[in-house]
Design a protein around this motif. Sequence first.
Motif, short mmCIF file in Angstrom:
data_model
loop_
_atom_site.label_atom_id
_atom_site.label_comp_id
_atom_site.label_asym_id
_atom_site.label_seq_id
_atom_site.Cartn_x
_atom_site.Cartn_y
_atom_site.Cartn_z
N LEU A 206 0.86 -1.19 0.04
CA LEU A 206 -0.01 0.09 -0.25
C LEU A 206 0.91 1.30 -0.01
O LEU A 206 1.88 1.38 1.04
CB LEU A 206 -0.84 -0.08 1.36
CG LEU A 206 -1.72 1.12 1.21
CD1 LEU A 206 -2.82 1.15 0.11
CD2 LEU A 206 -2.51 1.27 2.72
N ASN A 207 0.54 2.01 -0.87
CA ASN A 207 1.13 3.38 -1.12
C ASN A 207 2.88 3.19 -1.13
O ASN A 207 3.62 4.20 -1.02
CB ASN A 207 1.11 4.16 0.16
CG ASN A 207 -0.47 4.83 0.39
OD1 ASN A 207 -0.99 4.94 -0.62
ND2 ASN A 207 -0.81 4.69 1.62
N SER A 208 3.08 2.09 -2.05
CA SER A 208 4.36 1.94 -2.37
C SER A 208 4.74 1.76 -3.71
O SER A 208 3.93 0.83 -4.36
CB SER A 208 5.01 0.64 -1.62
OG SER A 208 5.07 0.77 -0.27
N TRP A 209 5.49 2.41 -4.47
CA TRP A 209 5.71 2.19 -5.77
C TRP A 209 6.48 0.87 -6.24
O TRP A 209 7.41 0.61 -5.52
CB TRP A 209 6.71 3.37 -6.46
CG TRP A 209 6.01 5.03 -6.36
CD1 TRP A 209 6.24 5.84 -5.38
CD2 TRP A 209 4.78 5.13 -7.21
NE1 TRP A 209 5.46 6.61 -5.64
CE2 TRP A 209 4.63 6.40 -6.73
CE3 TRP A 209 4.24 4.61 -8.54
CZ2 TRP A 209 3.70 7.27 -7.33
CZ3 TRP A 209 3.19 5.61 -8.93
CH2 TRP A 209 2.99 6.84 -8.41
N GLN A 221 1.36 2.49 -7.70
CA GLN A 221 1.01 2.48 -6.29
C GLN A 221 -0.33 1.88 -6.05
O GLN A 221 -1.08 2.51 -6.60
CB GLN A 221 1.71 3.25 -5.54
CG GLN A 221 0.92 4.83 -5.73
CD GLN A 221 1.50 5.48 -4.71
OE1 GLN A 221 1.90 5.35 -3.66
NE2 GLN A 221 1.29 7.20 -4.97
N ILE A 223 -3.60 2.49 -3.88
CA ILE A 223 -3.89 3.49 -2.87
C ILE A 223 -5.08 3.34 -2.10
O ILE A 223 -5.55 4.21 -1.42
CB ILE A 223 -3.79 4.93 -3.80
CG1 ILE A 223 -5.10 4.85 -4.85
CG2 ILE A 223 -2.53 5.42 -4.32
CD1 ILE A 223 -5.31 6.17 -5.40
N GLY A 224 -5.91 2.24 -2.51
CA GLY A 224 -7.06 1.79 -1.71
C GLY A 224 -7.89 0.81 -2.40
O GLY A 224 -7.31 0.11 -3.35
N GLU A 234 -2.66 3.93 -8.65
CA GLU A 234 -2.13 5.22 -9.09
C GLU A 234 -1.05 4.89 -10.07
O GLU A 234 -0.03 4.28 -9.44
CB GLU A 234 -1.90 6.15 -8.43
CG GLU A 234 -1.51 7.33 -8.95
CD GLU A 234 -0.84 8.71 -7.98
OE1 GLU A 234 -0.68 9.74 -8.21
OE2 GLU A 234 -0.97 8.25 -6.52
N GLN A 240 -5.47 7.07 -12.54
CA GLN A 240 -6.05 6.10 -11.43
C GLN A 240 -6.71 5.15 -12.30
O GLN A 240 -7.75 5.39 -13.11
CB GLN A 240 -6.83 6.66 -10.57
CG GLN A 240 -6.05 7.50 -9.62
CD GLN A 240 -7.07 7.94 -8.21
OE1 GLN A 240 -8.09 7.31 -8.14
NE2 GLN A 240 -6.70 8.78 -7.50
#
Length: 252
Positions: A206-209, A221, A223-224, A234, A240
């Motif tokens: 999560l939230n990691s490229w 990444q 994002i949810g 994203e 997105q």
Amino acid sequence: MYKILANTLFLGKEVIYLPVCHSTNDLAMDMLKSGKVTEGSIVIAGEQTHGKGQRGNVWKSEPNENLTFSLVLRPTFLNAMDQFYLNIMISVAIVEALASLNLELLVKWPNDIYTTNGHKVGGILFENVISKGKVSSAVVGIGLNVNQKFFDLDQATSLVWLSKQELNLKEIFSLIIHKIEKNYVLLKGGKLSELKDRYLKSMYLLNSWAKYSDGEDFIGQIIGITEEGKLIMEKESGVQNFYAFKEVKFIK
């Protein structure tokens, strides 16, 4: 032999243990259809000869080294559009139950259990029955690599490698079922946001490229997730995208 669980209200009050079984999910579903099991019943096998993974994949497991079981639920309170919350509450339960043994694990969307460095230790298979817009029943198959030390796949590992010691299968089974029941009560009480927040906090990458492919390779990444369980991604370009299961894959 696995006994009836004393620390639960309804999960595990009937535990059907088989030394060898073709598939605990198939057996649990057959028993559910014939009225031979009630909500909370669990079918567990020392060895599965034809264990099932998601979308027809095969779940391979060494005899008596791991946990392979299926539980029966009747979440008639749950709308069909919210059925991914079964996935959420089970995944979170497994990760949080094992955290009590100081084992740090994450959920790789949608329902694999991973180490923090990207090795798979478990998976979950959901077979839901929908009737009149509700989830009338569900058979949840759980496979968890516990004491097995050698695997055909490089990405697979087990809890014994993480803990550096052999673990008690019955203890882990009890911890997981107890946590699932707690989460199921929250689900029944409408605590969807709380469960979703805990799922996101436990989410791998999560939230990691990282590098992915949706037919074309890209850097993106997570994002949810949507309420229906689709992955929100994203891309490096800023676009997105929303992905259902098997529409995108992580490239290690």
